[in-house]
Design a protein around this motif. Structure first.
Motif, PDB file in Angstrom:
ATOM      1  N   ALA A 341       1.097  -1.318   0.492  1.00 36.59           N
ATOM      2  CA  ALA A 341      -0.084  -0.035   0.145  1.00 36.59           C
ATOM      3  C   ALA A 341       0.733   0.954  -0.193  1.00 36.59           C
ATOM      4  O   ALA A 341       0.465   2.421  -0.753  1.00 36.59           O
ATOM      5  CB  ALA A 341      -1.785   0.101   1.462  1.00 36.59           C
ATOM      6  N   THR A 375     -10.675  -4.714   6.996  1.00 38.82           N
ATOM      7  CA  THR A 375     -10.402  -3.857   5.614  1.00 38.82           C
ATOM      8  C   THR A 375      -8.993  -2.854   5.584  1.00 38.82           C
ATOM      9  O   THR A 375      -8.785  -2.324   6.532  1.00 38.82           O
ATOM     10  CB  THR A 375     -11.194  -2.997   5.784  1.00 38.82           C
ATOM     11  OG1 THR A 375     -12.299  -4.363   5.443  1.00 38.82           O
ATOM     12  CG2 THR A 375     -11.515  -2.628   3.853  1.00 38.82           C
ATOM     13  N   ARG A 377      -7.318  -0.806   2.833  1.00 39.15           N
ATOM     14  CA  ARG A 377      -7.927   0.874   1.564  1.00 39.15           C
ATOM     15  C   ARG A 377      -6.754   1.852   1.884  1.00 39.15           C
ATOM     16  O   ARG A 377      -6.377   2.954   2.788  1.00 39.15           O
ATOM     17  CB  ARG A 377      -8.696   1.143   2.089  1.00 39.15           C
ATOM     18  CG  ARG A 377      -9.580   2.293   0.666  1.00 39.15           C
ATOM     19  CD  ARG A 377     -11.284   2.343   1.081  1.00 39.15           C
ATOM     20  NE  ARG A 377     -11.405   2.970   0.179  1.00 39.15           N
ATOM     21  CZ  ARG A 377     -12.252   2.451  -1.686  1.00 39.15           C
ATOM     22  NH1 ARG A 377     -12.382   1.408  -1.033  1.00 39.15           N
ATOM     23  NH2 ARG A 377     -12.632   3.544  -2.262  1.00 39.15           N
ATOM     24  N   ASP A 378      -6.056   1.887   0.448  1.00 36.71           N
ATOM     25  CA  ASP A 378      -5.524   2.846  -0.130  1.00 36.71           C
ATOM     26  C   ASP A 378      -5.418   3.519  -0.713  1.00 36.71           C
ATOM     27  O   ASP A 378      -6.540   3.037  -1.846  1.00 36.71           O
ATOM     28  CB  ASP A 378      -3.953   2.914  -0.132  1.00 36.71           C
ATOM     29  CG  ASP A 378      -4.060   1.467  -1.291  1.00 36.71           C
ATOM     30  OD1 ASP A 378      -3.687   2.336  -2.347  1.00 36.71           O
ATOM     31  OD2 ASP A 378      -3.496   0.497  -1.250  1.00 36.71           O
ATOM     32  N   ASN A 379      -5.383   4.571  -1.327  1.00 39.92           N
ATOM     33  CA  ASN A 379      -5.814   5.565  -2.632  1.00 39.92           C
ATOM     34  C   ASN A 379      -4.439   6.277  -3.335  1.00 39.92           C
ATOM     35  O   ASN A 379      -4.376   6.843  -3.917  1.00 39.92           O
ATOM     36  CB  ASN A 379      -6.774   6.782  -1.937  1.00 39.92           C
ATOM     37  CG  ASN A 379      -5.267   7.772  -1.289  1.00 39.92           C
ATOM     38  OD1 ASN A 379      -4.273   7.455  -0.741  1.00 39.92           O
ATOM     39  ND2 ASN A 379      -5.983   8.804  -1.257  1.00 39.92           N
ATOM     40  N   ASN A 426     -10.255  -6.032  -3.995  1.00 36.76           N
ATOM     41  CA  ASN A 426     -10.356  -4.946  -4.427  1.00 36.76           C
ATOM     42  C   ASN A 426     -10.172  -3.748  -5.113  1.00 36.76           C
ATOM     43  O   ASN A 426      -9.464  -2.832  -4.511  1.00 36.76           O
ATOM     44  CB  ASN A 426     -12.013  -4.389  -4.775  1.00 36.76           C
ATOM     45  CG  ASN A 426     -13.194  -3.727  -4.563  1.00 36.76           C
ATOM     46  OD1 ASN A 426     -12.681  -4.360  -6.299  1.00 36.76           O
ATOM     47  ND2 ASN A 426     -13.877  -3.083  -5.197  1.00 36.76           N
ATOM     48  N   SER A 427      -9.629  -3.635  -6.584  1.00 37.72           N
ATOM     49  CA  SER A 427      -9.399  -2.141  -6.572  1.00 37.72           C
ATOM     50  C   SER A 427      -9.544  -1.926  -8.201  1.00 37.72           C
ATOM     51  O   SER A 427     -10.071  -2.219  -8.802  1.00 37.72           O
ATOM     52  CB  SER A 427      -7.856  -2.921  -6.779  1.00 37.72           C
ATOM     53  OG  SER A 427      -6.905  -1.942  -7.689  1.00 37.72           O
ATOM     54  N   PHE A 432      -7.715   3.215  -6.512  1.00 34.70           N
ATOM     55  CA  PHE A 432      -7.648   2.481  -4.831  1.00 34.70           C
ATOM     56  C   PHE A 432      -7.374   0.583  -5.388  1.00 34.70           C
ATOM     57  O   PHE A 432      -7.469   0.844  -6.066  1.00 34.70           O
ATOM     58  CB  PHE A 432      -8.976   2.768  -3.890  1.00 34.70           C
ATOM     59  CG  PHE A 432     -10.010   2.061  -4.250  1.00 34.70           C
ATOM     60  CD1 PHE A 432     -10.455   1.202  -3.717  1.00 34.70           C
ATOM     61  CD2 PHE A 432     -10.732   2.872  -5.123  1.00 34.70           C
ATOM     62  CE1 PHE A 432     -11.092  -0.410  -4.342  1.00 34.70           C
ATOM     63  CE2 PHE A 432     -11.754   1.887  -5.892  1.00 34.70           C
ATOM     64  CZ  PHE A 432     -12.442   0.264  -5.490  1.00 34.70           C
ATOM     65  N   THR A 433      -6.990   0.564  -3.949  1.00 36.76           N
ATOM     66  CA  THR A 433      -6.931  -0.823  -3.733  1.00 36.76           C
ATOM     67  C   THR A 433      -7.769  -1.066  -2.661  1.00 36.76           C
ATOM     68  O   THR A 433      -6.745  -0.490  -1.005  1.00 36.76           O
ATOM     69  CB  THR A 433      -5.320  -1.105  -3.899  1.00 36.76           C
ATOM     70  OG1 THR A 433      -5.215  -1.261  -4.968  1.00 36.76           O
ATOM     71  CG2 THR A 433      -5.334  -2.819  -3.529  1.00 36.76           C
ATOM     72  N   GLU A 434      -8.379  -2.125  -2.118  1.00 31.74           N
ATOM     73  CA  GLU A 434      -8.928  -2.737  -0.645  1.00 31.74           C
ATOM     74  C   GLU A 434      -9.012  -3.952  -1.487  1.00 31.74           C
ATOM     75  O   GLU A 434      -8.871  -4.833  -1.945  1.00 31.74           O
ATOM     76  CB  GLU A 434     -10.596  -1.709  -1.059  1.00 31.74           C
ATOM     77  CG  GLU A 434     -11.312  -2.700   0.235  1.00 31.74           C
ATOM     78  CD  GLU A 434     -12.428  -1.725   0.223  1.00 31.74           C
ATOM     79  OE1 GLU A 434     -12.665  -1.107   1.493  1.00 31.74           O
ATOM     80  OE2 GLU A 434     -13.371  -2.687   0.096  1.00 31.74           O
TER      81      GLU A 434
END
Length: 469
Positions: A341, A375, A377-379, A426-427, A432-434
């Motif tokens: 991330a 979870t 998550r990054d942007n 999920n991306s 983003f990537t989650e």
């Protein structure tokens, strides 16, 4: 050793099957002999460039015709070794080396046909010496041999650095022992702590060098080794400045923490290579484990601009324990995911900072029925849709060559599945990537009936501010 049918990793495993209690010159001598015998080459030489001009090389270990012979000093001019010492990679002549260097009479007199040489370096990139193998016949499988020689040169370089470092520590120790005779009991206790720190540093250096066996281990050892090396350099400065033992001890704790992590990585990877199972079930406090893993990754960031603009949002609660198989492996999963991330956000930060981009990483933990849902998550840069189905495939990576091995997510899924957990990603490309992780929330047995070691709370670990004097 007949290399036909062997891949590079298998060859390295075969060569590295030495007595791991050997260190320094004893280890180098044993490795030189193993190279000569197993690869069936006529000559193996390890030597160092003579300072300060570095126009000559003196051999420290010379293997010829199945035995060690007297060391030699020879001029570099007109020899293939010049090209090795001038570069940082392997120099190979699979055949015809004597014809390529007619001024090198030694090649002609010894009837040398093939040559592979690789330098080994100081941590700052400065030259220490070189490893050379030569034979009187053309080299077969020379591409595999090039990789083997490069890895062995790196391993030998570590032992040369160890020898120099131990000599420095020996001189420091002698000086301190002389002072201890006239100092108080408090100073004696400080000196004993320093001795323990010295032993830990040597032990962790040995563990770290084993990481060169496979690319996968090298990938995961990068961060802990950076912390160990930086801490060791600070300790050296503190010793020479006669600073307080408390600061040295705090840095030693950091070295011990990351050395333990390096050791766990090596053990896990070797077990995987041998197809051994890691069936140790232990208790972990998941919020503490997440906190520590994220802190390790943030502490290793060298880009201060990115680090200062990075926003971390956590909603993970506290005191939420569960039982897992291979707790150290679970920790490495989180470290690898956080590293990925931060890498994606750093890449986007440097390309879109002018447009006002602000990196944000969000970490959440919640209980969903009988599971724990984590979870991350990054942007950052996100992942193209066409790659999503291959993310957990062994050796698949979206990173540029040299920056990723394609083993991180593959090992992460395997590790989680051993604890009946799972991972999904999920991306959206450029957005983003989650990552979602599920771990079963298992009730803990009574401590009196089944005591377990909680790796997430077992040790006192220094914070970033505590670690620096």
């Amino acid at each position: 050793m007949d290399l036909e049918g062997f891949n590079t990793i298998q060859v390295l495993h075969h060569l590295y099957n030495l007595d791991q209690l050997l260190i320094g010159k004893d280890y180098i001598r044993a490795l030189v002999q193993r190279i000569g015998e197993e690869l069936h080459v006529k000559y193996v030489m390890v030597g160092h460039a003579i300072e300060p001009e570095q126009t000559k090389v003196e051999s420290d270990f010379m293997w010829a015709d199945g035995q060690f012979v007297d060391n030699v000093i020879y001029d570099l001019e007109g020899t293939p070794c010049v090209h090795v010492l001038c570069g940082t990679r392997v120099n190979c002549y699979a055949q015809g080396v004597a014809l390529a260097f007619p001024e090198d009479k030694m090649l002609t007199n010894m009837k040398i046909e093939s040559y592979i040489g690789a330098p080994f370096l100081h941590t700052d990139g400065g030259l220490i010496g070189l490893l050379v193998i030569m034979d009187d016949k053309p080299l077969e499988e020379y591409e595999t041999l090039q990789t083997v020689v490069e890895f062995c040169a790196a391993r030998i370089g570590t032992e040369y650095r160890r020898i120099a470092f131990e000599e420095s520590l020996r001189k420091v120790k002698e000086n301190l022992e002389q002072q201890v005779q006239d100092r108080t009991k408090e100073y004696q206790l400080a000196f004993e702590k320093l001795q323990r720190t010295q032993r830990q540093m040597i032990s962790q250096e040995k563990l770290a060098t084993i990481g060169r066996i496979t690319f996968g281990i090298a990938h995961e050892l990068k961060n802990p080794l950076n912390v160990i090396i930086n801490s060791a350099e600070i300790i050296q400065d503190l010793i020479h400045e006669d600073m307080c033992a408390e600061s040295i001890e705090k840095l030693a704790l950091m070295i011990h923490e990351h050395g333990d992590r390096a050791n766990e990585i090596i053990t896990s990877m070797l077990k995987q290579a041998r197809q051994e199972s890691e069936d140790t079930t232990e208790s972990i406090d998941v919020p503490t484990l997440i906190d520590r893993s994220l802190e390790m990754c943030l502490r290793s960031l060298s880009d201060l601009s990115f680090k200062s603009d990075l926003k971390v949002e956590k909603d993970i609660g506290s005191n939420l324990k569960t039982l897992v198989v291979n707790p150290a492996g679970i920790e490495r999963v989180f470290i690898n995911l956080f590293d990925n991330a931060l890498y994606a956000m750093s890449k986007k930060y440097h390309s879109e900072k002018a447009q006002g981009y602000k990196p944000i990483i969000k970490v959440a933990l919640e209980k969903v029925e009988k599971n724990l849902k984590i979870t991350i998550r990054d942007n950052g840069t996100g992942i193209p849709k066409k790659f999503l189905t291959n993310l957990f495939t062994e050796f698949f990576t979206t990173k540029p060559s040299g920056e990723g091995t394609g083993l991180g997510l593959y090992i992460a899924r395997q590790t989680l599945q051993k604890s009946d957990g799972d991972i999904s990603i999920n991306s959206e490309d450029g957005q983003f990537t989650e990552i979602i992780i599920f771990l079963p929330h298992q009730e803990l047995p009574s401590p009196t009936l089944n005591p377990t070691k909680d790796i997430a709370t077992d040790k006192k670990r220094p914070t970033t501010n505590e670690a620096m004097p």
